[in-house]
Design an enzyme around this catalytic site. Sequence first.
Site, PDB file in Angstrom:
ATOM      1  N   ARG A   1      65.491   9.043  75.684  1.00 39.92           N
ATOM      2  CA  ARG A   1      65.709  10.391  76.370  1.00 39.92           C
ATOM      3  C   ARG A   1      64.387  11.038  75.873  1.00 39.92           C
ATOM      4  O   ARG A   1      64.111  11.349  74.817  1.00 39.92           O
ATOM      5  CB  ARG A   1      66.868  11.013  75.681  1.00 39.92           C
TER       6      ARG A   1
ATOM      7  N   HIS B   1      62.588  20.933  78.402  1.00 41.61           N
ATOM      8  CA  HIS B   1      63.039  21.199  77.073  1.00 41.61           C
ATOM      9  C   HIS B   1      62.171  22.160  76.537  1.00 41.61           C
ATOM     10  O   HIS B   1      61.113  22.107  75.574  1.00 41.61           O
ATOM     11  CB  HIS B   1      62.898  19.784  76.431  1.00 41.61           C
TER      12      HIS B   1
ATOM     13  N   GLU C   1      69.671  22.600  76.412  1.00 44.65           N
ATOM     14  CA  GLU C   1      70.378  23.589  75.480  1.00 44.65           C
ATOM     15  C   GLU C   1      69.883  25.132  76.188  1.00 44.65           C
ATOM     16  O   GLU C   1      69.275  25.803  75.343  1.00 44.65           O
ATOM     17  CB  GLU C   1      69.779  23.816  74.245  1.00 44.65           C
TER      18      GLU C   1
ATOM     19  N   ASN D   1      74.686  18.512  72.677  1.00 43.65           N
ATOM     20  CA  ASN D   1      73.918  18.263  71.398  1.00 43.65           C
ATOM     21  C   ASN D   1      74.705  19.237  70.564  1.00 43.65           C
ATOM     22  O   ASN D   1      75.182  20.136  70.571  1.00 43.65           O
ATOM     23  CB  ASN D   1      72.641  18.897  71.646  1.00 43.65           C
TER      24      ASN D   1
ATOM     25  N   TYR E   1      75.239  19.289  65.810  1.00 44.62           N
ATOM     26  CA  TYR E   1      74.641  18.769  64.475  1.00 44.62           C
ATOM     27  C   TYR E   1      75.402  19.315  63.160  1.00 44.62           C
ATOM     28  O   TYR E   1      75.733  18.652  62.371  1.00 44.62           O
ATOM     29  CB  TYR E   1      73.293  19.229  64.367  1.00 44.62           C
TER      30      TYR E   1
ATOM     31  N   GLU F   1      72.240  14.835  71.725  1.00 46.89           N
ATOM     32  CA  GLU F   1      71.799  14.776  70.303  1.00 46.89           C
ATOM     33  C   GLU F   1      72.456  14.832  69.397  1.00 46.89           C
ATOM     34  O   GLU F   1      73.432  15.652  69.245  1.00 46.89           O
ATOM     35  CB  GLU F   1      70.801  16.043  70.220  1.00 46.89           C
TER      36      GLU F   1
HETATM   37  C1  BGC Z   1      66.795  20.566  70.194  1.00 49.11           C
HETATM   38  C2  BGC Z   1      65.535  19.877  69.285  1.00 49.11           C
HETATM   39  C3  BGC Z   1      65.602  20.004  67.954  1.00 49.11           C
HETATM   40  C4  BGC Z   1      66.850  19.877  67.267  1.00 49.11           C
HETATM   41  C5  BGC Z   1      66.846  20.122  65.810  1.00 49.11           C
HETATM   42  C6  BGC Z   1      67.843  20.850  69.141  1.00 49.11           C
HETATM   43  O1  BGC Z   1      68.601  22.078  69.417  1.00 49.11           O
HETATM   44  O2  BGC Z   1      66.944  20.219  71.244  1.00 49.11           O
HETATM   45  O3  BGC Z   1      64.443  19.973  69.937  1.00 49.11           O
HETATM   46  O4  BGC Z   1      64.506  19.263  67.364  1.00 49.11           O
HETATM   47  O5  BGC Z   1      67.766  20.586  67.686  1.00 49.11           O
HETATM   48  O6  BGC Z   1      66.835  21.227  65.288  1.00 49.11           O
END
Ligand code: BGC
Length: 543
Positions: free
Chosen positions: A98, A143, A188, A332, A334, A405
């Site tokens: 990707r 992006h 995003e 995405n 985290y 992501e």
């Molecule tokens: C983004 C990436 C970024 C990652 C880590 C995501 O929000 O798409 O570009 O590197 O987070 O912060």
Amino acid sequence: MFKFILPVLLLIASCLDSAASQTRRFPDDFRWGVGSSSYQIEGGWNADGKGESIWDFLTHNYPEKIADKLNGDISADSYHQWKRDVQMVKELHAGTYRFSLSWTRIMPGGYKNNVSTAGIEYYSNLIDELLRYNITPMVTIYHWDMPQRLQELGGWTNPEIIPVFKDYARLVLEMFGDRVKTWTTINEPLHVCECGYGLDYMAPSYNYPGIPSYLCGHNVLKAHAEVVHMYRELFQSQQGGRIGITMDTSWMEPKDVTSTEDREASERALQFYLGWFAHPIFSKEGNYPKVMIERIRNLSKEQGFGDRSRLPEFTAEEIQRIRGTADFFGINSYTTKLVYSNGHNNTGKFPVPSFNHDMGAVETQKGVDWPSSGSSWLKVYPRGMYNLLMWIHREYNPPRILVTENGVSDRGGLEDYARVDYYNLYLSAVLDAIEDGVNVKGYMAWSLMDSYEWKVGFSEKFGLYHVDFNSPNRTRTPKVSALVMAQIYKTNTIDWSYRPKLNEEQLVALAQLSTENQQPKTSGASGAVSWSLTGLLLLALLR
Ligand code: BGC
């Protein structure tokens, strides 16, 4: 005799059982990938006539806004090192790469009057090289690197962007659509709009809360929908691909799950962060989430804006035009935030008006004992991934969810066992969701290699590959996590017991690292982040 055999059999059985419980298998057709984005890795910021993007502009003119004052002018130099990038994807056994296209590499001024052959060639070569190794390219059209000239017209806040984005998208669909079968329009939108216009967090760095981010969102949704309609009308049947969008949110965990107020705040936060873009596209009725429409309308009135809500309204026709414009749900995510309500009169914490004030929810990670990472905002709580996927499933029931992501940062080093733990845990959470009926069809680790991490420059590393930013060819070396991901991708299996030591290539690189200064020139932070595997396993079991 039997007296002896029975305990031995029991022992063997228990060993087999514990070995089995250390591995978990994904469905056979699960799609594995790894991601990057143009500004973060390419460099070549003005090579072969490339135009200026908002990130070039921001980093060149306001270096003080970047943690280490550095920029992406060269970064990992993927503009020249793309063949090595493809090798790395191959080494990882990733079936999908990707990556995103830089608008100003293809159309230097943002408009179709000026198209760069060099730009087209660059991506065309990259795509061909991927296909040569049987790797599926998954292309993000936007992006975050808006052409600076279009930003001067207001960027995403000016509806003029809709036809211009469509022209750009049309060109890339024409040029690459014969070989690219998975497209994402925009990465995003929440970050594009709220972090770029509402806050001074991403380019264009407006820091203008409560108004432009909603205009941006409105145009982003319309532009996305126009591109999807165009793809469906002109390209899809003959090219046979899929098109969607990638949205983002952290999981919003109620601070106190027994409190109705906190649970409502969590739901509201999810509707604002994710529903803002997901509801118009994926819900049955379309349009923004009701809670957003009502809260922003009422607050706008109270704040003296009269009958025109700060959140623009769609016409009935626009609602229908946007609804259903995605073949997959890209997400995405985290980390997780704890959320509580912003008090009865919703004052104090946020500027008025602002997105957060409109949302009326406060987020925190204070007081949690979740492992930390190289980024202040990212704490490890894998259960949040499970909860989020379940929420998306309940809310929209999309037939195909792709985790586009997920990953974790540290401050450098090759022995990134903390990243290995993170991936094992988050992938386990994804698998839990699949086993509970969620249609997750693929997972793309973030990121292929260390790269330019936006406003924190090079200080936070998300890569599976280390990049030596001081070497002329930006030497890439696999970290331990790369070996582990390669094993997962190859076998379709998470194996908790697989914790490889550094191989020869890595040891040589490590020896070099310790003799050279590998830290970003102005960053003081160092040291890999680590936490106990047992603690993390416990977290995973907290279902
Ligand atoms: C983004 C990436 C970024 C990652 C880590 C995501 O929000 O798409 O570009 O590197 O987070 O912060």
